[in-house]
Motif scaffolding. Structure first.
Motif, PDB file in Angstrom:
ATOM      1  N   ILE A  33       0.854  -1.185   0.000  1.00  0.00           N
ATOM      2  CA  ILE A  33       0.000   0.000   0.000  1.00  0.00           C
ATOM      3  C   ILE A  33       0.892   1.237   0.000  1.00  0.00           C
ATOM      4  N   HIS A  34       0.707   2.076  -1.015  1.00  0.00           N
ATOM      5  CA  HIS A  34       1.487   3.302  -1.172  1.00  0.00           C
ATOM      6  C   HIS A  34       0.556   4.493  -0.940  1.00  0.00           C
ATOM      7  N   VAL A  35       0.787   5.236   0.125  1.00  0.00           N
ATOM      8  CA  VAL A  35      -0.066   6.359   0.490  1.00  0.00           C
ATOM      9  C   VAL A  35       0.506   7.648  -0.080  1.00  0.00           C
ATOM     10  N   VAL A  36      -0.381   8.469  -0.660  1.00  0.00           N
ATOM     11  CA  VAL A  36       0.029   9.740  -1.259  1.00  0.00           C
ATOM     12  C   VAL A  36      -0.833  10.853  -0.662  1.00  0.00           C
ATOM     13  N   GLY A  37      -0.227  11.741   0.125  1.00  0.00           N
ATOM     14  CA  GLY A  37      -0.932  12.889   0.681  1.00  0.00           C
ATOM     15  C   GLY A  37      -0.851  14.062  -0.284  1.00  0.00           C
ATOM     16  N   LEU A  38      -2.020  14.623  -0.633  1.00  0.00           N
ATOM     17  CA  LEU A  38      -2.095  15.660  -1.663  1.00  0.00           C
ATOM     18  C   LEU A  38      -2.523  16.998  -1.072  1.00  0.00           C
ATOM     19  N   GLY A  39      -1.792  18.054  -1.402  1.00  0.00           N
ATOM     20  CA  GLY A  39      -2.133  19.386  -0.923  1.00  0.00           C
ATOM     21  C   GLY A  39      -1.839  19.550   0.552  1.00  0.00           C
ATOM     22  N   ILE A  58       5.329   6.307   1.482  1.00  0.00           N
ATOM     23  CA  ILE A  58       4.528   7.507   1.719  1.00  0.00           C
ATOM     24  C   ILE A  58       5.092   8.613   0.834  1.00  0.00           C
ATOM     25  N   THR A  59       4.213   9.267   0.099  1.00  0.00           N
ATOM     26  CA  THR A  59       4.590  10.392  -0.755  1.00  0.00           C
ATOM     27  C   THR A  59       3.726  11.584  -0.389  1.00  0.00           C
ATOM     28  N   LEU A  60       4.344  12.740  -0.235  1.00  0.00           N
ATOM     29  CA  LEU A  60       3.614  13.969   0.075  1.00  0.00           C
ATOM     30  C   LEU A  60       3.851  14.978  -1.041  1.00  0.00           C
ATOM     31  N   ILE A  61       2.751  15.584  -1.523  1.00  0.00           N
ATOM     32  CA  ILE A  61       2.844  16.566  -2.610  1.00  0.00           C
ATOM     33  C   ILE A  61       2.093  17.813  -2.175  1.00  0.00           C
ATOM     34  N   SER A  62       2.805  18.911  -1.998  1.00  0.00           N
ATOM     35  CA  SER A  62       2.183  20.135  -1.493  1.00  0.00           C
ATOM     36  C   SER A  62       3.127  21.307  -1.735  1.00  0.00           C
ATOM     37  N   ASP A  63       2.639  22.511  -1.407  1.00  0.00           N
ATOM     38  CA  ASP A  63       3.492  23.686  -1.556  1.00  0.00           C
ATOM     39  C   ASP A  63       4.411  23.875  -0.360  1.00  0.00           C
ATOM     40  N   ARG A  64       4.164  23.112   0.712  1.00  0.00           N
ATOM     41  CA  ARG A  64       5.011  23.235   1.885  1.00  0.00           C
ATOM     42  C   ARG A  64       5.205  21.870   2.514  1.00  0.00           C
ATOM     43  N   PHE A  75       8.975  13.743  -0.629  1.00  0.00           N
ATOM     44  CA  PHE A  75       8.236  14.999  -0.781  1.00  0.00           C
ATOM     45  C   PHE A  75       8.455  15.574  -2.176  1.00  0.00           C
ATOM     46  N   PHE A  76       7.349  15.970  -2.833  1.00  0.00           N
ATOM     47  CA  PHE A  76       7.401  16.677  -4.106  1.00  0.00           C
ATOM     48  C   PHE A  76       6.723  18.039  -3.932  1.00  0.00           C
ATOM     49  N   PRO A  77       7.385  19.134  -4.302  1.00  0.00           N
ATOM     50  CA  PRO A  77       6.729  20.450  -4.217  1.00  0.00           C
ATOM     51  C   PRO A  77       5.726  20.646  -5.346  1.00  0.00           C
ATOM     52  N   PHE A  78       4.624  21.313  -5.020  1.00  0.00           N
ATOM     53  CA  PHE A  78       3.617  21.673  -6.023  1.00  0.00           C
ATOM     54  C   PHE A  78       3.101  23.060  -5.681  1.00  0.00           C
ATOM     55  N   TYR A  79       3.228  23.987  -6.630  1.00  0.00           N
ATOM     56  CA  TYR A  79       2.816  25.362  -6.393  1.00  0.00           C
ATOM     57  C   TYR A  79       1.727  25.758  -7.391  1.00  0.00           C
ATOM     58  N   PRO A  80       0.616  26.302  -6.927  1.00  0.00           N
ATOM     59  CA  PRO A  80      -0.412  26.767  -7.867  1.00  0.00           C
ATOM     60  C   PRO A  80       0.157  27.832  -8.795  1.00  0.00           C
ATOM     61  N   PRO A  81      -0.085  27.743 -10.089  1.00  0.00           N
ATOM     62  CA  PRO A  81       0.442  28.749 -11.025  1.00  0.00           C
ATOM     63  C   PRO A  81      -0.251  30.095 -10.829  1.00  0.00           C
ATOM     64  N   LEU A  82       0.447  31.161 -11.148  1.00  0.00           N
ATOM     65  CA  LEU A  82      -0.094  32.506 -10.964  1.00  0.00           C
ATOM     66  C   LEU A  82      -1.365  32.733 -11.784  1.00  0.00           C
ATOM     67  N   GLU A  83      -1.531  31.990 -12.876  1.00  0.00           N
ATOM     68  CA  GLU A  83      -2.678  32.185 -13.758  1.00  0.00           C
ATOM     69  C   GLU A  83      -4.011  31.847 -13.107  1.00  0.00           C
ATOM     70  N   GLY A 126     -11.767  20.870  -2.238  1.00  0.00           N
ATOM     71  CA  GLY A 126     -12.287  22.225  -2.033  1.00  0.00           C
ATOM     72  C   GLY A 126     -11.247  23.275  -2.313  1.00  0.00           C
ATOM     73  N   LYS A 127     -10.109  23.175  -1.645  1.00  0.00           N
ATOM     74  CA  LYS A 127      -9.014  24.104  -1.928  1.00  0.00           C
ATOM     75  C   LYS A 127      -8.342  23.710  -3.249  1.00  0.00           C
ATOM     76  N   PHE A 128      -7.539  24.618  -3.805  1.00  0.00           N
ATOM     77  CA  PHE A 128      -7.009  24.412  -5.151  1.00  0.00           C
ATOM     78  C   PHE A 128      -6.083  23.206  -5.245  1.00  0.00           C
ATOM     79  N   SER A 129      -5.037  23.169  -4.406  1.00  0.00           N
ATOM     80  CA  SER A 129      -4.011  22.136  -4.565  1.00  0.00           C
ATOM     81  C   SER A 129      -4.573  20.733  -4.393  1.00  0.00           C
ATOM     82  N   GLY A 130      -5.321  20.502  -3.327  1.00  0.00           N
ATOM     83  CA  GLY A 130      -5.882  19.173  -3.101  1.00  0.00           C
ATOM     84  C   GLY A 130      -6.816  18.751  -4.214  1.00  0.00           C
TER      85      GLY A 130
END
Length: 224
Positions: A33-39, A58-64, A75-83, A126-130
């Motif tokens: 089982i590979h768990v991935v936390g998003l946002g 365990i993999t975490l993907i978020s802006d922080r 951990f992988f960084p993910f940042y919402p684009p300015l657009e 609900g929020k953008f990243s997640g």
């Protein structure tokens, strides 16, 4: 014993059936089982609640990156684009109309595609990243079948989080249901059952619902 500690003890029992029931069981019979936390919400929930579980990765993907990273987590960084923002003076606001299915860093997709066993996406919608990460990754990975499967543990937002959050959550929920992925945990039902409780209490009960669903998934994946 506190409820949270009881739940964690139960999950460990389910994750390690050989020690729990005193029966010999080959490691190869246990499903990876590979768990991935998003946002922000998903990553923080995984980091806060899933320390010490018998998980393949365990993999975490978020802006922080969370302050307390689970052992051996990636951990992988993910940042919402300015657009995706409208700007007013020094403030930024998410646009009303947003495309949630987006191209992601190929490194992230390839990394998860290579996982053998079950990939479990965990996100607060609900929020953008997640919402974007869940919708986009579910679209990329939903073809996984049989031994290499995909499941999703997500929450649909409370009504007090706003109509736009509700709209984004509904769009992702509809996609998951249409692809026979898991139904979301409906946080608004907390208020239906418990009344107009405080925001902090509502989110705490939402955490408990998430943990209960997680335990059910661990139990079913390990054939209990």
């Amino acid at each position: 014993m506190k409820r949270r500690n009881l739940l964690k003890a139960l999950a460990l029992t389910l994750s390690f059936p050989a020690s729990a029931f005193g029966k010999s069981r080959s490691k190869h019979n246990l499903r990876e089982i590979h768990v991935v936390g998003l946002g922000t919400v998903g990553s923080r929930w995984v980091a806060d609640h899933l320390q010490g579980y018998n998980l393949a990765s365990i993999t975490l993907i978020s802006d922080r990156q969370p302050d307390q990273m689970p052992e051996n987590a990636r951990f992988f960084p993910f940042y919402p684009p300015l657009e995706v923002y409208d700007c007013f003076e020094e403030n930024r606001f998410l646009k009303t109309e947003l495309q949630l299915d987006r191209e992601l860093d190929p490194e992230i997709v390839d990394f998860l595609e290579g996982k053998k066993g079950m990939v479990l996406l965990i996100a607060g919608l609900g929020k953008f990243s997640g919402s974007v990460l869940c919708r986009s990754l579910a679209g990329k990975l939903c073809h996984r079948k049989n031994e290499d499967s995909l499941r999703c543990l997500v929450t649909a937002p409370f009504a007090f989080e706003g109509s736009q959050a509700g709209k984004r959550g509904q769009e992702v929920s509809d996609f998951l249901l249409s692809n026979n992925l898991d139904a979301p945990v409906l946080l608004e039902k907390v208020r239906t059952v418990h009344g107009n409780i405080a925001v902090r209490s509502a989110f705490k009960k939402g955490d408990d619902l998430m943990m209960e669903r997680f335990l059910d998934m661990m139990k079913s994946e390990n054939g209990q």
